[in-house]
Each structure stands twice: as C-alpha cells, then as structure tokens.
Write an enzyme that holds these catalytic residues in place. Sequence first.
Site, PDB file in Angstrom:
ATOM      1  N   HIS A 420     -18.819  -1.140 -16.525  1.00 48.27           N
ATOM      2  CA  HIS A 420     -20.180  -0.711 -16.205  1.00 48.27           C
ATOM      3  C   HIS A 420     -20.346  -0.464 -14.711  1.00 48.27           C
ATOM      4  O   HIS A 420     -20.904   0.563 -14.290  1.00 48.27           O
ATOM      5  CB  HIS A 420     -21.191  -1.766 -16.671  1.00 48.27           C
ATOM      6  CG  HIS A 420     -22.600  -1.427 -16.315  1.00 48.27           C
ATOM      7  ND1 HIS A 420     -23.194  -1.840 -15.134  1.00 48.27           N
ATOM      8  CD2 HIS A 420     -23.525  -0.668 -16.952  1.00 48.27           C
ATOM      9  CE1 HIS A 420     -24.416  -1.370 -15.076  1.00 48.27           C
ATOM     10  NE2 HIS A 420     -24.661  -0.665 -16.162  1.00 48.27           N
ATOM     11  N   CYS A 751       9.238  20.908   6.884  1.00 51.10           N
ATOM     12  CA  CYS A 751       8.258  19.851   6.647  1.00 51.10           C
ATOM     13  C   CYS A 751       8.077  19.096   7.956  1.00 51.10           C
ATOM     14  O   CYS A 751       9.011  18.494   8.470  1.00 51.10           O
ATOM     15  CB  CYS A 751       8.715  18.916   5.532  1.00 51.10           C
ATOM     16  SG  CYS A 751      10.384  18.284   5.703  1.00 51.10           S
TER      17      CYS A 751
END
Length: 798
Positions: A420, A751
């Site tokens: 919840h 990279c």
Amino acid sequence: MSAVQQSIAWFETLGRHDVPRVGGKNASLGEMVQTLEAKGIRVPPGFATTSDAYWNYVSANKLKDRMTDFIAEWEAGKATLAETGLAIRNIFLKGDWPAEMESEIRTAYRELSSRAGVDEVEVAVRSSATAEDLPDASFAGQQETFLNIRGETALIDACRRCYASLFTDRAISYRKTKGFDHMKVALSIGVQQMVRSDIGGSGVMFSIDTETGFDKVVLINAAWGLGENVVQGAVDPDEYQVFKPLLDNRALSPIIEKKKGAKDIKMIYAVGDNPTRNVPTSKVERAAWVLSDREIVELARWATTIEQHYGCPMDMEWARDGNTGDMFIVQARPETVQARRDVGAFKSYTIHKKGKILTKGLSIGDAIASGQVCLIESAKDIDQFVDGSILVTQTTDPDWVPIMKRAAAIITDHGGRTSHAAIVSRELGLPAVVGSGNATEILHTGQEVTISCAEGDEGFVYEGIADFSVEKLDVTGLPATKTAVMLNLANPGSAFRWWRLPADGIGLARMEFVVSNAIRVHPMALVHFDTLKDEEAKAEIAKLTAGYDNKPDYFVDKLALGLGRLAAAVYPKPVIIRMSDFKTNEYAGLVGGAEFEPAEENPMIGFRGASRYYSPRYREGFALECRAIKRLRDEMGFTNVVVMIPFCRSVGEADKVLGVMAENGLKRGENGLQIYVMCEIPSNVILAAKFADRFDGFSIGSNDLTQLTLGVDRDSGELADLFDEQDEAVKWMIEKVISEANKAGAKIGLCGQAPSDHPEFAEFLVDCGIDSMSVSPDSFIAVKQIVAKAEKAKAGRS
C-alpha cells in the site's frame, strides 16, 4: 425485470463492459473467466451482486436521505469525517436484507458450494465499487475484503459489512478528492471461491516496472499465506522480474531478478469471529523462495496474456493453492500510475554531497527529497503529523492516505514494491523507501534527512540535508545519427531508469560492478571454499551463499541476473559486456580474495585483464564468468550480449583467451556470439589488423590508451595537466586504429567521458569514421546533438 432478478450475476456471464453493473473488480473477473480461461489462465469461480442490488438494499432500508444528511453535515463542517463515516456504516450494518434478495445470495452460495463439491465452500467476499479502476483513480484498498467466509449466515453478514465499507473514512475522503458524487457510486459484492493460499503462497504482480514504467518486464511479489499481507505491506516479500519479449520461447527462462524477502509472517485460516490470523513463518519458509523458476515464468506469461487482452499495463493479484499446487489470478485491474506518465520528458535527479547512510530499502519513484522526520507509529496518532515532513512509520494502509498526501516523502519498516505504501506513494508522486526494516528504530521526529530514490533499485536515507540537482530531459525530437550513440552502464539496479533514452545499446557494461556489489566474493574463494584458510571470510561466504550447495553456482546466478537486467534494458540492441577488469588490489578486497592475489607495486599495468583468464591463478574464476555469459545468452535468451576482452597485450594472448573461452562454451560465431577487444594499449593499435582477424570489433578505452601512450599515471595529481585525451599522439593512435578497423570490416567504438566533456573531440571521432560512442546517460542528449551536427558538417565538406 424485477430488482430481485437483477441481484446476482455469475462471473462467466460478465465482461469488462459491465463496470456500471458490477464494478471494475468483478467486471474484470468476469472478463477473464469468459475470455482467458481458454488460454490457460485459472480464475476461481464465483458470482457478483449487482449495483441494482445495492440500491435495492438502500431503498428497502430507507438509507438514502439519511446518508445524504450525514454527508451534508460533514461538508458543512458540523461533523467530523470519523463521525460521518461511523454513522453511515452503522445504518448499513443495522439494515435488513430484502427477503428475495437474501434468498438469491444464499441460493447462489449453495450452487457455488455444489460446483466445488463441498457442503459449505470457503469464499472471499470482495468489494467492487462501480467507479473504481478508472484511468485517474485506482480506488486501491478503499473498501473491505473478507477472507475465509464459510456458511450462508457468515456470508450474509460479510456482504452487509461490504456495503458498509463503501463509507469507510478513507473511501469518503478519496471520493471527495477525486470529485465523485457519493450518492452515485454503488457497490457490487464479489463472492469468489477461496484458493487455499493460506497453506500455499500469494502476491501481486504488475506487467510493467512500477518505478520507471519500463514496459518489457513483469514484476512479481510473493509471500507465504494469504495475500493481504503483501497488499498491506505488512510483510517483506520475495521479488522477481521477468523479461516479457523472450517469454514466447518455451525453451528460455528470462528471469532477470530474484530478491529474497524476509517473509517474517503469514496469514492463515482461523476460527471464531476473525476468520484469518497472522502467525510467524518458519526458518525454512523464510530461507526458501515462495515460487520456483517454472512458476515465476508461468505467472509472467499469464501477466503478458492479460495485458495483451486488455491492451494496457495491468496490476494483478495471484494465489497458489497449497493442496493442488495450482495457481490462480484472483484480481486484475489497469495500472494507473505509469500508464499516465509522459514518456517523452522526464526528470533526472543527481545527488552530490550527502551525509552517511542511516538506513536503506526499496526505492519507490526516482526522485530525491529532504526534510524533517515525523515519526508516527500508529494510525490513531496521525493527527500529530506535520505537513511537509517525511513520514516514517512501520507500514501504511488506506487510513493513512490523508496524511500521506501532505508528506514530502515516506519511509516504512515493512513492505515491497506492491505494498500500500508503495502504490500510494507512486500515485502521489512521492519518493518512498519501503521495507527498510529499522527506520522507526533509528530515526526520530525532527531529525533532518535526505531520501534518495534516484540511485537504482535501492533507496537510501542519508543524514542531513544533501546537495542534489534536478534536470529535465526531453527525448522527443532528437536527431537521427549514422554514428551510434550508446550508454555506459554498470549498475543493474538503475538500468531501467534510462529506458526512455533512444540509445543504440550499451557500449560498456562493467562486469566488476556486479561482482563487487551483488556478489562481493572472490570467485576463486567460491571454487576453493573448502580449503580456505581465512575462517572469518569462510563464515561470511557461507552466509552470503546460504541455499547454494555448490558455492560457485552463487557467482554464476548472481552475475547472470545482474547482467540480464542490463541486457533487458536495451534489448534487442547490443550490450557490450566487458569481462572482469579488477586490478589485483581490487580483487584482494573481495571476500576471500586476499589468499588468491599477488602483491604488486603497480597493479594498473600488472596482472589484470586478459592475462588472468588463462592463468592457473584465475582460470577457474574466469570459467565462472563464462558460465554466466553462456546462461545469459543460451538459457535466458539475451543473444544481444557481446563479450569484450580488456587489456589484451598481444595477439598470442588473444589466441589463448579465445581458446579458454571456447573450452567454456563461448565460441566466437556460435549462436551469433561476437567477441570484441578493448583498444587501450599501443600494441592494439600497432597490430590492429591482426587483432581484427581474431575479434569482431574494438572498443577504444581512451583513459588507458592516453595513459600508456603518454606514459602518464591517470591517477597522479602531480601529472594531471599532462593527461590529455586530445593530445596529438593520442589522437593519432585513435585515428589509426579506426582506419585499420574500417579496412578490416570490424566494428569500432569509443567508451569514455571525452566526447561528453569536449564537443570538438566528438567531432574528431565522427570525422575519423568511428561506428559508435558510448557515454554516460546524463550526457546522452548533448552528445547525440553534437554527433548530428558533426555528421551534417562532414557531409557538407564531402
């Protein structure tokens, strides 16, 4: 047709068009019974009372005018919400059933019992409001559910309590907030045969990643016993994630996440006034997975089928019968948070200066918030909440919603992603850390903290007010480029955060991040566990690998799962995974690692990369890395994974490594496997043509290449001014290797941070004819625009 004849509708007669008649929950159950049972999805049988039955009950007991008066007094400020809710519930509970209507419910219950082959079947009695599960209102948990109801008298009483629950304080407040007329919302009651999950398991699943909206995964939470504990957040469940696009292939098991929850309690059947109760779980239950891999994949297939049928992401509840082992879907409703999110624009939060970690748990959302703690231990004390504070409590239920709406963030001791607290935080757009285990013990009211949900799956609570920034990213209208712009990603936990970026794949995924964070153990210590001399390390490894009879399997499982999340984030685009590239001092820092690593004066250019993979010192460890990659590609199905070898000093070394990989089932070309090599040593440039004969591509590691070309220690503060990736010699090296790779027909990319920091460097790479650049996610948009501009300029010159 009389009102009585309209009181009952069996699920098999209902469809999703019947929401006005039986509410969203029951209409959805009917839809699945009618259309999806033929596709193998099991739904427990049952029936629903209609909205006409509700109004018939209201009319027979002359409740409408009294309800209207109570609501009017509350809206005029003459009564409190609590007084109003209690008053309306009481008049429902004191009402009498119209005789024919009660008879019809009893008759339907006897028929359901007959179908089940028992005298009095146990049923779940669920509330289904006729306005629920709309696109902008979930109504989650607003009305009551009653489990293990047995016998006609108990059923009639539970149905009356269901009607009364339409006017819980939270339901009244929620309808007011959403603008619904209380007198136009009816309630349908669902009466559904119970699944014996009290002696089995149950939980919740979503056909979408609840935090990022990534639409290619199914998220499953699972706990022992009845499912109310998972929904309420009273238990910390197991969590599984499955990659949807590979589920059609029955030979694959594309599970990409398995996290074991504490599962301290379970809800079971009871006798007396309260038909259910919580009991502690056994040590065996806490240590075991609730679901087997086969069951995880089966549930994920069901979730995908349900989503395809409804045409939108779905929120589902499931249960497994402990007697038969059969699984069932007991509820399904549209997901209402991520489905409304703008996929083109999103915010990226980055935390900078921060205090020490006070506690951590599951991150809900992707934001950061700072403020003062307001610790509330019981719902009866919620009037003490200070607006704008960070709510800290054990768990929440719908009674807490009024103050959750006024909080800056939420922290709970218990609960998973489908609890919840998580659902409401998501709906309210609040960052939350759930399942911390100890927040209410170590935090106190008035304490200043920062809650960060922007660092991946884990959410952190830091001491003090941290320094953080927020950037709005808009990926709509980005230019197309011939040069691929890829991402550098290492953390599997944050991989899905960037799925909206139109990247061309992952150009660098560092295996060592998964090893150091998720595995933590030196692979050779797992292989040689029985002969370890370090008893302290041995004890820690035993604890980390609990449940694994064969210790090396722990390494393979954890590595395959972590890398699987990275592969899933961009599938089917390529993911270039660099095999482990720790230095010896870093390897020695892993649990049990000190026994297996030599002491080196200069680990940066020592026993690292390719040289380890065929060495007797590490060969068995490398075999585990290969097993994980093979599982990733062959068993999980991520054939988009490309393997990259770092720090390969010579072509002779390349041949040795490729031989060892083939021995471990990774043979270049088999099942489409591509193997790249890092270009970070001058020898890789000088002998580029020969390396291209052995590998499918190159990835330029500009940091190491600069270091070794210029002879500069990249970590030296004294030589910082000399370390320059744009030095003429370094650029010559890069231009040379790009040229050689292009001649050989091998792929080549870079990279590194340089294209992000220096637009002119990105332009240089485009001019050289590089195939791809791989950059950090926060640099992606800027680099993509720079590359497009450079390509346009280059085309203009040609």
